[in-house]
Design a protein around this motif. Sequence first.
Motif, PDB file in Angstrom:
ATOM      1  N   GLY A 105       1.096  -1.048  -0.097  1.00 25.72           N
ATOM      2  CA  GLY A 105      -0.244   0.190  -0.114  1.00 25.72           C
ATOM      3  C   GLY A 105       1.220   1.444  -0.204  1.00 25.72           C
ATOM      4  O   GLY A 105       2.357   1.295  -0.338  1.00 25.72           O
ATOM      5  N   SER A 106       0.067   2.086   0.953  1.00 23.58           N
ATOM      6  CA  SER A 106       1.140   3.741   0.667  1.00 23.58           C
ATOM      7  C   SER A 106       2.224   3.441   1.373  1.00 23.58           C
ATOM      8  O   SER A 106       3.216   4.794   0.584  1.00 23.58           O
ATOM      9  CB  SER A 106      -0.140   4.391   1.217  1.00 23.58           C
ATOM     10  N   LYS A 107       2.396   2.403   2.177  1.00 23.39           N
ATOM     11  CA  LYS A 107       3.603   3.084   2.965  1.00 23.39           C
ATOM     12  C   LYS A 107       5.243   1.915   2.022  1.00 23.39           C
ATOM     13  O   LYS A 107       6.077   2.890   1.824  1.00 23.39           O
ATOM     14  CB  LYS A 107       3.933   1.485   3.512  1.00 23.39           C
ATOM     15  N   TRP A 108       4.426   1.433   1.111  1.00 24.89           N
ATOM     16  CA  TRP A 108       5.396   0.719   0.177  1.00 24.89           C
ATOM     17  C   TRP A 108       5.888   1.514  -0.573  1.00 24.89           C
ATOM     18  O   TRP A 108       6.920   1.935  -1.034  1.00 24.89           O
ATOM     19  CB  TRP A 108       5.111  -0.440  -0.200  1.00 24.89           C
ATOM     20  N   GLN A 109       5.046   2.688  -1.522  1.00 26.97           N
ATOM     21  CA  GLN A 109       4.867   4.014  -2.717  1.00 26.97           C
ATOM     22  C   GLN A 109       5.459   4.734  -2.160  1.00 26.97           C
ATOM     23  O   GLN A 109       6.544   5.210  -2.701  1.00 26.97           O
ATOM     24  CB  GLN A 109       3.429   3.743  -2.867  1.00 26.97           C
ATOM     25  N   THR A 110       5.601   5.193  -0.823  1.00 25.54           N
ATOM     26  CA  THR A 110       6.649   6.184  -0.635  1.00 25.54           C
ATOM     27  C   THR A 110       8.201   5.498  -0.461  1.00 25.54           C
ATOM     28  O   THR A 110       9.049   6.470  -0.431  1.00 25.54           O
ATOM     29  CB  THR A 110       5.896   6.270   1.539  1.00 25.54           C
ATOM     30  N   ARG A 111       8.118   4.500  -0.010  1.00 22.86           N
ATOM     31  CA  ARG A 111       9.217   3.559   1.060  1.00 22.86           C
ATOM     32  C   ARG A 111      10.479   3.625  -0.411  1.00 22.86           C
ATOM     33  O   ARG A 111      11.585   3.581  -1.039  1.00 22.86           O
ATOM     34  CB  ARG A 111       9.901   2.431   1.472  1.00 22.86           C
ATOM     35  N   ARG A 112       9.328   3.489  -1.344  1.00 20.45           N
ATOM     36  CA  ARG A 112      10.500   2.993  -2.948  1.00 20.45           C
ATOM     37  C   ARG A 112      10.512   4.488  -3.566  1.00 20.45           C
ATOM     38  O   ARG A 112      11.498   4.144  -4.092  1.00 20.45           O
ATOM     39  CB  ARG A 112       9.092   2.429  -3.764  1.00 20.45           C
ATOM     40  N   LYS A 113       9.372   5.037  -3.488  1.00 20.78           N
ATOM     41  CA  LYS A 113      10.255   6.823  -4.208  1.00 20.78           C
ATOM     42  C   LYS A 113      11.262   7.045  -3.264  1.00 20.78           C
ATOM     43  O   LYS A 113      11.952   8.022  -3.464  1.00 20.78           O
ATOM     44  CB  LYS A 113       8.937   8.081  -3.882  1.00 20.78           C
ATOM     45  N   MET A 114      11.144   6.790  -1.976  1.00 15.85           N
ATOM     46  CA  MET A 114      12.276   8.207  -1.276  1.00 15.85           C
ATOM     47  C   MET A 114      13.447   6.733  -1.747  1.00 15.85           C
ATOM     48  O   MET A 114      14.595   7.627  -1.167  1.00 15.85           O
ATOM     49  CB  MET A 114      11.576   7.649   0.562  1.00 15.85           C
ATOM     50  N   LEU A 115      14.195   5.810  -1.888  1.00 14.04           N
ATOM     51  CA  LEU A 115      15.180   5.710  -2.262  1.00 14.04           C
ATOM     52  C   LEU A 115      15.529   4.866  -3.568  1.00 14.04           C
ATOM     53  O   LEU A 115      15.964   4.505  -4.143  1.00 14.04           O
ATOM     54  CB  LEU A 115      14.883   3.279  -1.520  1.00 14.04           C
ATOM     55  N   THR A 116      14.467   5.068  -4.465  1.00 15.99           N
ATOM     56  CA  THR A 116      14.641   5.236  -5.878  1.00 15.99           C
ATOM     57  C   THR A 116      16.341   5.721  -6.570  1.00 15.99           C
ATOM     58  O   THR A 116      16.811   5.306  -7.303  1.00 15.99           O
ATOM     59  CB  THR A 116      13.063   5.086  -6.575  1.00 15.99           C
TER      60      THR A 116
END
Length: 510
Positions: free
Chosen positions: A119-130
């Motif tokens: 969900g949103s946690k995965w999307q936030t972390r993915r965007k943060m780490l990309t």
Amino acid sequence: MITEILCFVTFIVAIHYFVLHYGNRGRKINLIPGPIVVPFLGTLYMLQSSRRDIWETFRKLNAQYYKIYRLWSVTCAYINVHRPEHVETIIGNTKFTHKSWLYRILEPWLGTGLLTASGSKWQTRRKMLTPAFHFNVLQQFVDTIINEGELLIERLKKEGGPTVQDLFNLISECTLNTISETAMGISLKDPDMANYQCKYRQAMHDMIQYIIYRMVRPWFYSNAIFNLTPTKWLQSKLLKILHGFSRKIIQERKQYHEQTNGHCPTGDKDDSTLINGNDYLRTVRKKKLAMLDLLISAHRSNQIDDEGIREEVDTFIFKGHDTTAVCICFTIMLFAEHKEIQDQARAEVKEVMERNDGKLNMTAIQELSYLERCIKESLRLYPSVPSISRETETNVKFGNYEVPNKTAVIVHIFDTHRDPRYWPNPTVFDPDRFLPENSRGRHPYSYIPFSAGPRNCIGQKFAMLELKSVMALLLYNFSLEPVDYLKDVQFFLDMVLRPSHPVRSKFVPL
């Protein structure tokens, strides 16, 4: 009295069985072919054996039920697929980004980091780490990756004999150093960190063993029950080592941030120009922008807490070194058994390196097209992650079968990569499969060593850079000869594709 209790228990089991299997959900799932289901246990009887036998059981089931099959474990159903069209349905769909509930067993170790979050946690972390894996950032780490490869070469030359007795152990030490130096900005060769490495790797392997043990025993899915077992106590001891290692890394890097006022140098200037006379920092080597730096920066702006940083560090240390080590080891063994292919790859490496005064750099690594095809073929035959799992978020069709919402679907990548419809003579090592003319028209989900779709591996470019660098240096310095042969290697159920026993290879200096 005992008779009455047994009758009552039998009645409850019978009711449970009929409600589960003859309700709307159960009827849909049982239309899918699969092994015989027994009351309460389902098909769990097939998985109550050694991890090596479980691995073989899945290979037989995937061969027997070529399209799709279902397994039952008490109240839980698992749908198993490996045909590329079915794989695309589940991992290529932007709606299906939730990992299955099986990944919750990883949470005591990895929390809900990028691997396990949804969900949103995965999307936030993915965007943060990309941004940490952008090409321009990866370029900064080429020298570090090559330096670690050169240290591996030196160690092999000092071994005292050409035969390495435990190939995986040797290579994993190299890849763990590499991910720590690059993504974390911390050297494990520093005296205060070196002692942690061996303990970490052993604890990691033991931890995975307990995770698999719990996965095939559904009565331990409940934390209330599992917490009463000796395995829980042993797991807690391992978690102290694993989390202690990651927290030590975070502490070291945070200290560096504090002592440089949050300035992490990424240019070519020496650190001593930035540290205002601090004697301690004069001894700290120049560190480039790392994934951990992004997390610490996000922490300062309240986008992530300390536990969130720990989750991601644990995730990337594990996934960033173990999977790469697996690929390097199998590629070494494949080259050792296929001398003509090894010689052709070595000729390419020598030609490229001679144009660069015997050295590697980013440009040279990118020119190693044949070596890259060899690595891709190695990943086809021996994918580092042999299976992944998703949870359906709506009812979904797999051919003629409908799988209900919130059902676990297991994708068997190992068998996808050996589908003879897309890979003629699938067990043969043939790097030319990846020539452009031979790849044209092949199903895009017939080859997914780094997964695919929205949840593909964020570090796949980093991994390929490291794989090509290490293998180029090995080929340039050694002739690889077999000791143990791949036909004799036995696998067991694990989170990565790991042999059930140590394997040996011979490195003959050129």
